[in-house]
Design a protein around this motif. Structure first.
Motif, short mmCIF file in Angstrom:
data_model
loop_
_atom_site.label_atom_id
_atom_site.label_comp_id
_atom_site.label_asym_id
_atom_site.label_seq_id
_atom_site.Cartn_x
_atom_site.Cartn_y
_atom_site.Cartn_z
N ALA A 1 -40.69 -34.50 4.94
CA ALA A 1 -41.22 -35.63 5.59
C ALA A 1 -40.79 -35.60 7.04
CB ALA A 1 -40.47 -36.94 4.78
N ALA A 2 -41.83 -36.05 7.82
CA ALA A 2 -41.69 -36.31 9.26
C ALA A 2 -42.27 -37.28 10.06
CB ALA A 2 -42.31 -34.83 10.00
N TRP A 3 -41.56 -37.88 10.80
CA TRP A 3 -41.95 -39.30 11.25
C TRP A 3 -42.03 -39.01 12.81
CZ3 TRP A 3 -39.10 -43.71 13.78
CH2 TRP A 3 -39.97 -44.66 13.88
N LEU A 4 -43.28 -39.24 13.18
CA LEU A 4 -43.71 -38.79 14.65
C LEU A 4 -43.76 -39.85 15.39
CD1 LEU A 4 -45.31 -36.59 12.60
CD2 LEU A 4 -44.89 -35.30 14.62
N VAL A 5 -43.48 -39.96 16.51
CA VAL A 5 -44.00 -41.39 17.61
C VAL A 5 -44.35 -40.40 18.88
CG1 VAL A 5 -43.08 -43.30 18.92
CG2 VAL A 5 -42.39 -42.98 16.67
N ARG A 6 -45.71 -40.89 19.36
CA ARG A 6 -46.22 -40.29 20.50
C ARG A 6 -46.36 -41.46 21.76
NH1 ARG A 6 -50.20 -35.35 18.80
NH2 ARG A 6 -51.38 -37.15 17.69
N TYR A 7 -46.24 -41.27 22.74
CA TYR A 7 -46.22 -42.31 23.64
C TYR A 7 -46.93 -41.31 24.99
CZ TYR A 7 -44.91 -45.88 27.18
OH TYR A 7 -44.67 -47.05 28.12
N ALA B 1 -41.73 -37.89 20.02
CA ALA B 1 -40.29 -37.57 19.27
C ALA B 1 -40.79 -37.58 17.85
CB ALA B 1 -39.60 -39.11 19.39
N ARG B 2 -39.76 -36.91 16.99
CA ARG B 2 -39.92 -36.54 15.72
C ARG B 2 -38.78 -36.49 14.94
NH1 ARG B 2 -42.57 -30.74 14.46
NH2 ARG B 2 -40.40 -30.14 15.00
N LEU B 3 -38.66 -36.97 13.84
CA LEU B 3 -37.75 -36.86 12.97
C LEU B 3 -37.97 -36.37 11.52
CD1 LEU B 3 -35.79 -40.49 13.26
CD2 LEU B 3 -35.09 -38.29 14.37
N ALA B 4 -37.43 -35.25 11.12
CA ALA B 4 -37.89 -34.59 9.95
C ALA B 4 -36.77 -34.52 9.09
CB ALA B 4 -38.51 -33.31 10.41
N LEU C 1 -37.52 -33.98 20.77
CA LEU C 1 -37.89 -34.87 21.70
C LEU C 1 -38.61 -34.04 22.76
CD1 LEU C 1 -34.66 -36.89 22.22
CD2 LEU C 1 -36.83 -37.62 21.25
N GLU C 2 -39.60 -34.40 23.13
CA GLU C 2 -40.63 -33.86 24.11
C GLU C 2 -41.20 -34.71 25.27
OE1 GLU C 2 -43.31 -31.55 21.56
OE2 GLU C 2 -43.94 -30.26 23.29
N LEU C 3 -40.86 -34.18 26.35
CA LEU C 3 -41.44 -35.13 27.60
C LEU C 3 -42.20 -34.28 28.33
CD1 LEU C 3 -37.91 -36.70 28.73
CD2 LEU C 3 -40.06 -37.80 27.69
N GLY C 4 -43.25 -34.66 28.78
CA GLY C 4 -44.39 -33.94 29.79
C GLY C 4 -44.74 -34.81 30.93
N GLY D 1 -42.75 -29.75 31.57
CA GLY D 1 -42.32 -30.33 30.40
C GLY D 1 -40.93 -29.84 29.85
N VAL D 2 -40.27 -30.56 29.08
CA VAL D 2 -39.09 -30.31 28.55
C VAL D 2 -38.93 -30.76 27.01
CG1 VAL D 2 -37.29 -30.33 30.55
CG2 VAL D 2 -37.82 -32.24 29.27
N ARG D 3 -38.43 -29.94 26.48
CA ARG D 3 -38.36 -30.10 24.76
C ARG D 3 -36.93 -29.82 24.24
NH1 ARG D 3 -39.06 -27.23 19.88
NH2 ARG D 3 -40.46 -28.32 18.48
N TYR D 4 -36.45 -30.65 23.50
CA TYR D 4 -35.27 -30.80 22.83
C TYR D 4 -35.43 -30.56 21.37
CZ TYR D 4 -30.95 -32.54 20.67
OH TYR D 4 -29.93 -32.54 19.85
N TYR D 5 -34.73 -29.83 20.44
CA TYR D 5 -34.90 -29.62 19.22
C TYR D 5 -33.52 -29.39 18.51
CZ TYR D 5 -36.17 -28.02 14.60
OH TYR D 5 -35.86 -27.50 13.22
N ALA D 6 -33.34 -29.86 17.49
CA ALA D 6 -31.91 -29.83 16.84
C ALA D 6 -32.19 -30.04 15.24
CB ALA D 6 -31.01 -30.66 17.38
N GLN D 7 -31.81 -28.88 14.80
CA GLN D 7 -31.52 -29.06 13.20
C GLN D 7 -30.09 -28.75 12.62
OE1 GLN D 7 -34.48 -25.91 12.42
NE2 GLN D 7 -32.81 -24.77 11.48
N ASP D 8 -29.92 -29.38 11.39
CA ASP D 8 -28.80 -28.88 10.79
C ASP D 8 -29.28 -27.79 9.58
OD1 ASP D 8 -30.10 -30.44 8.95
OD2 ASP D 8 -28.27 -31.91 8.77
N ARG D 9 -28.23 -27.41 8.88
CA ARG D 9 -28.36 -26.12 7.96
C ARG D 9 -28.85 -26.53 6.37
NH1 ARG D 9 -25.12 -25.05 4.06
NH2 ARG D 9 -22.75 -26.15 3.96
N ALA D 10 -29.53 -25.66 6.01
CA ALA D 10 -30.13 -26.00 4.59
C ALA D 10 -28.86 -25.87 3.79
CB ALA D 10 -31.19 -24.85 4.24
N ARG D 11 -29.16 -26.62 2.59
CA ARG D 11 -27.80 -26.59 1.83
C ARG D 11 -27.41 -25.32 0.91
NH1 ARG D 11 -29.83 -31.24 -0.42
NH2 ARG D 11 -31.48 -30.03 -1.36
#
Lengths: 288, 168, 394, 76
Positions: free
Chosen positions: C252-258, C272-275, C286-289, C303-313
Motif C-alpha cells: 500500500a502506498a499513500w501519496l501526496v503531491r503539492y 511525499a509517499r509512505l509505503a 520526499l521529493e522537492l522540485g 530537485g532533491v529527493r529523500y528515500y528511506a526504507q527498513d528491511r524485509a522480515r
C-alpha cells in the motif's frame, strides 16, 4: 421521396459500394418517413395533429426550423414552411383548382408569425401544417453524400430526383458532368455542367404540377396571395451544398423573374433560370 | 464544526449561489479598454446588433482553436449586423499580446485583468461565450469550446440576425 | 400582407444557417491541424558506482545502462489522443550475487564472475479520451522484453471532476510477467516462472487557491507468483541456497503531491509517499522540485529527493541458522536510505525544446528508516545523465 | 526514533496539510491561469518522469504512484 433517385459511386469494391448504398437507402427512407408532406404517420403530420400545443422537437428538426426561419427572413416572408395547407390545395393530386373560400381558409392557418418557435419548443397555430418542400429533399441528398463519405466512398453523386449532392469528384480528380433538367422535357438536359463537389438543385413548375384546362399551376405557392407563383419555369442553382442550392432556387422561384434573378446574382451563386417561354438567363447559360 | 471549516462551508455556498447570467436575462453592460486603443468600448454601444461576447485567456488551451475560428466567423458575417467583443482575462497583458501576435484577429479585443466583468457574467468555465441579441438580452451561453461548436454558433447567430430583421 | 419589401440576400447567412445541418467542413481547424502533436527523444546514461576497494570476489564494475527513449503523441480522433513511448536499453556490468560473513562478521560481497550484457525493448501505447471539462479516460497497453524476461501489462484510469475544485482519479492495471533465467541448468536456477501484479489506485485532487493544488492518493498492489530473484543466492548456515521469497506480496502506498505557483515564473513541486508492504518493509519518500523559468526560453529545474526504507522480515546479509522459510540478501530488501539531487536545464526555441540534466543518487545504510545493524556492501549509488530533444507541432 | 513513530508523525503532518485544503477559497474559472501553466502539472515531462521512476523502482524495495502502474522488468 416520390421521385426517381440514383446513386453513382466509384468504390474500391462492390461490397464497399453496397455498404454505402444501404446507408443511403436507410437515411433517405428515414427522412422520407419523418418529413414527408404526404404520409399521415410523418413527424409533420403528428406536429399538425398537435397544433395549438407546444411540442419539443429533436435537434435535427430544430436545425431545419432555424434554417427555415433564416429563409423566411431573407425572402421577406415569401418562403414560408407554414404554408402546408396551401400547398396541398395546389397539389397535382387534387386534380382541380381550389375555390376562393378554400384558399382563404388555408391562408388563415398560414404565416410564420402564427407559429411560436423557441428552440426546442414549437407550437403551431391550430389547423396549421408545415411543408418542408424546397429544403428536405435537398437536405436528404447532402446527408446521403455525407454518409457515403463516412462509409469510405469518396467519389460519386447522389441524385434525388434532379437534386444532386456530390460525394466527391471522380477518383482521378476530374469533375462529374451533370445535367440540368429542361422544365418542359425533364427527360432531357437543358444544360450540362462540370461539378467536382457541392450540390446542384432545381426548383421548377414541372413537378407536382397541377394542370387544369391546359394551364399549369406550379406547386410553389406564394403564401401572401395563396396562389402559385408565375414566372420562371425552373431555376437551377449550384452551391456548396444541395441544401443551399435548393433553398436559393426555391427563393428565386418565389421572387419571380425580375427579383429572383437579382437575388441569385447578389448571392453570387452560379445559376440557370428558364422562364415559361423557354428563355434562359443566369451565368450557367453558356453550358446550355 | 471548527470556525475554519465553517468559513469554508460559507465560502463554498457563496460560490455556488453566485449569480450567473442565464439565457433570457439582459447582459450586464461593461466598458473596457481595447488592446489597440485608449478609449473604452461599451457593450451598450452595440445595441441593435447581434453580439458575441467571448471570454478568453492566453493560457486556455481551447482558445488556440477558438480564436482563429471566431475570426472566420467575423469574416463570414462582416456584412451583417454582427460583432464579436472578446474579453481577455490574462493577469499580465503581455501574455495576451504575445498570444494575439500568434493568432491575429480583426475583432475587438478588450482587457479585463481584474476579471470583474467575468464575475458579473458568472462564468462557469473557460472559455465562455455569450450570444446577445439586438436588444441586449443574452440568448445563448457556451461553456468550453470545440471546433464543432462553431456550426451551432453560426446557426444561432443567423437565427438572431433573421429575428431582428423580422421585428424591424 | 404589407407591400413587398426587397429581400436581403446574404450567402453567409444561408451558409451559417445551414452549418448545423450539413456542416462546413472546410472551416474547421481540427482537420487542418496535423495529427501529430509532439515527438520527443531522450538519451540516458545510468552508471552505478564501482565497489570501493573492499575485499571483493569478481569484477568491481557494476551496472551501466544506456537508454534511448522515443515518444510521440498524436490526435486519434476528435477527442482522443494516442501516446506512444518506446525504450531501448543496453545493460552491462556485473550484479551482486551473494554475501558471505567476513572475519569480523562484516558481510563480503560476492559478484557473479560473468559480465552481463543484455538489452531491453519496451513499448507503451496509451489512448486518452477527453470528454471535456477535465473528464478523461486513459487505456494503456505495454510490453517489455529482455532475453530472460517478458512483461505484458494493461491499465485503465479515469479522472472525473466532482466540483470546480475537486477531481477524482481512479484506475487499475494488470501485469503478467514471464521469466526464463539464463544458464538455469548450469546454476540450478528455476527454468521458467511467472508472476502477476494487480494494482489499483484512487486519488483526489483539490484546487487550494489561484496558486496551489494538492493531490492525495492511495495505491494498492498485490503480486503473486515467483517473486524471488533467480540470479541471487543467499548464505544460510554457511551454504549458498537460492534467494527464496514468499509467493505473494501486498503493498500500500499513500501519496501526496503539492504544486505551488510560487512566483509568476517559478513553481514548487513537493511530493511525499509512505509505503508499506506485507514483507514488513516501510518507506518514506520526499521529493522537492523547483521549476524556474529564465529569460529567452531557458528553464532550470533543480530537485532533491529523500528515500528511506527498513528491511524485509526475511532479509539479512547472511543467515547463521536455517530457521524460517524465506531467505534473501538482496540489498533492495535491506534497510537503507538514499539522497539524490538533480538538475535539469531546458531551452525552448520555436517548436523545439532541448533538455539536458543529471542526477546523483547517493545510497547509504546510515540513512535507513530505523537504522540498520549491518551495512550491506551492495547498497548502490549511481549517477545519471540525460539529453533530449522534443518537437511540439502546435 | 522507531520507524513506525516517525512514519506516524509524517502521516499526521500530511493529513493536516490536506485538511487545511478544506479552507480553500473557491477559485473562479478565469483565475486559473497560473494553475494551467506547464510547470504546474503533476508530471510536466512524462517522458522524464517515466525514466526517473524506472531507475528508482529498480533500486528500491517499495514503490507506488498515482496512476496506473506499467509492467515490470527484469531489473527488479
Amino acid at each position: 421521396m416520390g421521385c426517381p433517385c440514383a446513386l453513382h459511386l466509384e468504390a474500391d469494391s462492390v461490397a464497399h459500394a453496397e455498404h454505402a448504398l444501404a446507408a443511403v437507402r436507410a437515411e433517405v427512407a428515414r427522412l422520407e418517413a419523418k418529413y414527408s408532406h404526404y404520409r399521415e404517420d410523418s413527424l409533420l403530420a403528428r406536429l399538425a395533429d398537435a397544433a395549438g400545443t407546444p411540442v419539443a422537437v429533436d435537434a435535427e428538426t430544430a436545425n431545419l426550423l432555424d434554417f427555415a426561419a433564416t429563409l423566411h427572413a431573407q425572402s421577406d416572408g415569401r418562403f414560408d414552411i407554414t404554408a402546408g395547407r396551401l400547398t396541398r390545395l395546389w397539389d397535382a393530386q387534387n386534380g382541380r383548382l381550389p375555390t376562393a373560400e378554400e384558399i382563404a381558409r388555408a391562408l388563415a392557418t398560414t404565416g410564420w408569425h402564427r407559429l411560436e418557435w423557441r428552440r426546442p419548443r414549437l407550437r403551431l397555430a391550430p389547423g396549421m401544417r408545415l411543408d418542408l418542400g424546397g429544403i428536405v429533399k435537398e437536405y436528404a441528398a447532402d446527408r446521403a453524400a455525407e454518409l457515403c463519405r463516412a462509409a469510405g466512398v469518396v467519389a460519386g453523386v447522389v441524385d434525388l430526383g434532379g437534386d444532386l449532392a456530390l460525394i466527391g469528384p471522380h477518383r482521378d480528380g476530374t469533375p462529374w458532368r451533370v445535367g440540368i433538367k429542361a422544365p418542359r422535357a425533364p427527360e432531357r438536359a437543358a444544360a450540362r455542367i462540370e461539378l467536382p463537389r457541392g450540390g446542384l438543385a432545381t426548383s421548377g413548375d414541372y413537378e407536382r404540377t397541377l394542370i387544369v384546362a391546359g394551364r399549369r399551376y406550379s406547386h410553389i405557392v406564394d403564401p401572401r396571395t395563396g396562389r402559385p407563383v408565375a414566372g420562371f419555369a425552373s431555376v437551377s442553382v449550384v452551391a456548396d451544398s444541395c441544401l443551399i442550392a435548393g433553398a436559393a432556387a426555391t427563393l428565386a422561384m418565389l421572387l419571380g423573374v425580375a427579383e429572383g434573378g437579382a437575388y441569385l446574382r447578389e448571392l453570387g451563386l452560379p445559376h440557370l433560370c428558364i422562364d415559361d417561354r423557354g428563355r434562359m438567363s443566369g451565368d450557367l447559360v453558356f453550358a446550355a | 464544526m471548527s470556525t475554519r471549516l465553517r468559513c469554508a462551508a460559507i465560502l463554498l455556498w457563496v460560490a455556488a449561489t453566485a449569480l450567473a447570467v442565464e439565457p433570457g436575462t439582459p447582459a450586464p453592460d461593461f466598458a473596457l479598454r481595447p488592446f489597440d486603443a485608449t478609449s473604452p468600448v461599451r457593450l451598450s454601444d452595440y445595441r441593435g446588433k447581434v453580439v458575441l461576447v467571448d471570454f478568453w485567456a492566453s493560457w486556455c488551451a481551447p482558445c488556440r482553436q477558438s480564436l482563429p475560428l471566431y475570426e472566420q466567423l467575423r469574416a463570414g458575417f462582416a456584412a451583417e449586423d454582427f460583432a464579436i467583443l472578446a474579453v481577455n482575462l490574462d493577469e499580465d497583458a503581455a501574455d495576451a499580446r504575445a498570444f494575439l501576435a500568434q493568432h491575429p484577429v480583426k475583432y475587438i479585443t478588450l482587457q479585463n485583468p481584474q476579471g470583474d466583468i467575468a464575475r458579473a457574467f458568472g462564468l462557469k468555465g473557460m472559455p465562455s461565450s455569450y450570444l446577445i441579441d439586438r436588444d441586449g438580452v443574452v440568448r445563448e451561453r457556451h461553456v468550453g469550446f470545440e471546433p464543432a461548436d462553431i456550426d451551432t454558433l453560426k446557426r444561432e447567430i443567423a437565427a438572431l440576425i433573421a429575428q431582428g430583421r423580422h421585428a424591424s | 400582407m404589407s407591400a413587398s419589401k426587397r429581400p436581403s440576400p446574404s450567402l453567409s447567412l444561408l451558409l451559417a444557417a445551414s452549418a448545423a445541418l450539413v456542416g462546413n467542413r472546410s472551416a474547421r481547424a481540427d482537420e487542418a491541424a496535423p495529427p501529430l502533436q509532439s515527438v520527443g527523444y531522450r538519451f540516458h546514461v545510468y552508471d552505478e558506482d564501482a565497489f570501493p576497494d573492499r575485499p571483493v570476489i569478481g569484477s568491481p564494475q557494476r551496472y551501466h545502462v544506456d537508454s534511448q527513449q522515443l515518444a510521440l503523441s498524436a490526435r486519434a480522433g476528435e477527442r482522443e489522443t494516442l501516446t506512444l513511448n518506446a525504450v531501448h536499453e543496453v545493460m552491462s556490468g556485473s550484479s551482486p550475487w551473494y554475501l558471505v560473513p567476513g572475519p569480523d562478521r562484516r558481510p563480503i560481497q560476492v559478484l557473479s564472475g560473468a559480465t552481463i550484457r543484455d538489452h531491453r525493448n519496451a513499448i507503451d501505447v496509451a489512448l486518452t479520451h477527453d470528454a471535456g471539462g477535465n473528464d478523461t479516460t486513459t487505456l494503456d497497453v505495454s510490453y517489455s522484453q529482455e532475453r530472460d524476461y517478458h512483461a505484458a501489462a494493461i491499465g485503465a484510469q479515469r479522472s472525473v471532476p466532482l466540483s470546480s475544485a475537486l477531481t477524482l482519479g481512479f484506475g487499475g492495471s494488470l501485469s503478467h510477467d514471464r521469466l526464463r533465467p539464463t544458464d538455469a541448468i548450469l546454476y540450478g536456477r528455476i527454468e521458467r516462472a511467472e508472476k502477476n501484479t494487480w494494482s489499483t489506485f484512487g486519488s483526489l485532487s483539490l484546487v487550494l487557491s489561484k496558486y496551489a493544488v494538492v493531490e492525495s492518493g492511495l495505491q494498492l498492489t498485490l503480486q503473486s507468483g515467483y517473486l524471488s530473484d533467480p540470479y541471487k543466492l543467499v548464505t544460510v548456515a554457511d551454504q549458498q541456497i537460492a534467494d527464496t521469497r514468499p509467493d505473494r506480496r501486498g503493498e500500500a502506498a499513500w501519496l501526496v503531491r503539492y504544486r505551488l505557483a510560487a512566483t509568476a515564473r517559478a513553481s514548487l513541486h513537493a511530493d511525499a509517499r509512505l509505503a508499506a508492504n506485507s514483507w514488513g518493509q516501510h518507506s518514506v519518500t520526499l521529493e522537492l522540485g523547483w521549476y524556474q523559468e529564465l529569460a529567452d526560453g531557458w528553464r532550470l529545474i533543480p530537485g532533491v529527493r529523500y528515500y528511506a526504507q527498513d528491511r524485509a522480515r526475511f532479509y539479512a546479509p547472511f543467515f547463521d541458522h536455517a530457521d524460517g522459510r524465506y531467505f534473501s540478501s538482496d540489498y533492495r530488501l535491506g534497510a537503507f536510505g538514499a539522497l539524490s539531487a538533480s538538475l535539469d536545464l531546458r531551452k525552448r526555441f520555436g517548436h523545439w525544446e532541448l533538455s539536458a540534466g543529471a542526477e546523483r543518487y547517493h545510497a547509504a545504510t546510515r540513512y535507513a528508516l530505523g537504522g540498520a545493524d549491518l551495512a550491506d556492501p551492495a547498497t548502490v549509488s549511481y549517477s545519471r545523465l540525460f539529453a533530449g530533444l522534443d518537437y511540439h507541432f502546435d | 526514533m522507531r520507524p513506525e513513530s516517525r512514519a506516524r508523525r509524517l502521516w499526521l503532518v500530511l493529513a493536516a496539510a490536506l485538511l487545511g485544503g478544506c479552507a480553500a477559497t473557491p477559485v473562479a474559472p478565469w483565475e486559473r491561469g497560473r494553475l494551467a501553466r506547464w510547470d504546474m502539472g503533476w508530471d510536466p515531462d512524462p517522458l522524464q518522469a517515466a525514466m526517473d521512476r524506472h531507475s528508482h523502482f529498480s533500486k528500491e524495495g517499495t514503490s507506488g504512484e498515482i496512476g496506473a502502474a506499467g509492467g515490470g522488468c527484469g531489473c527488479n
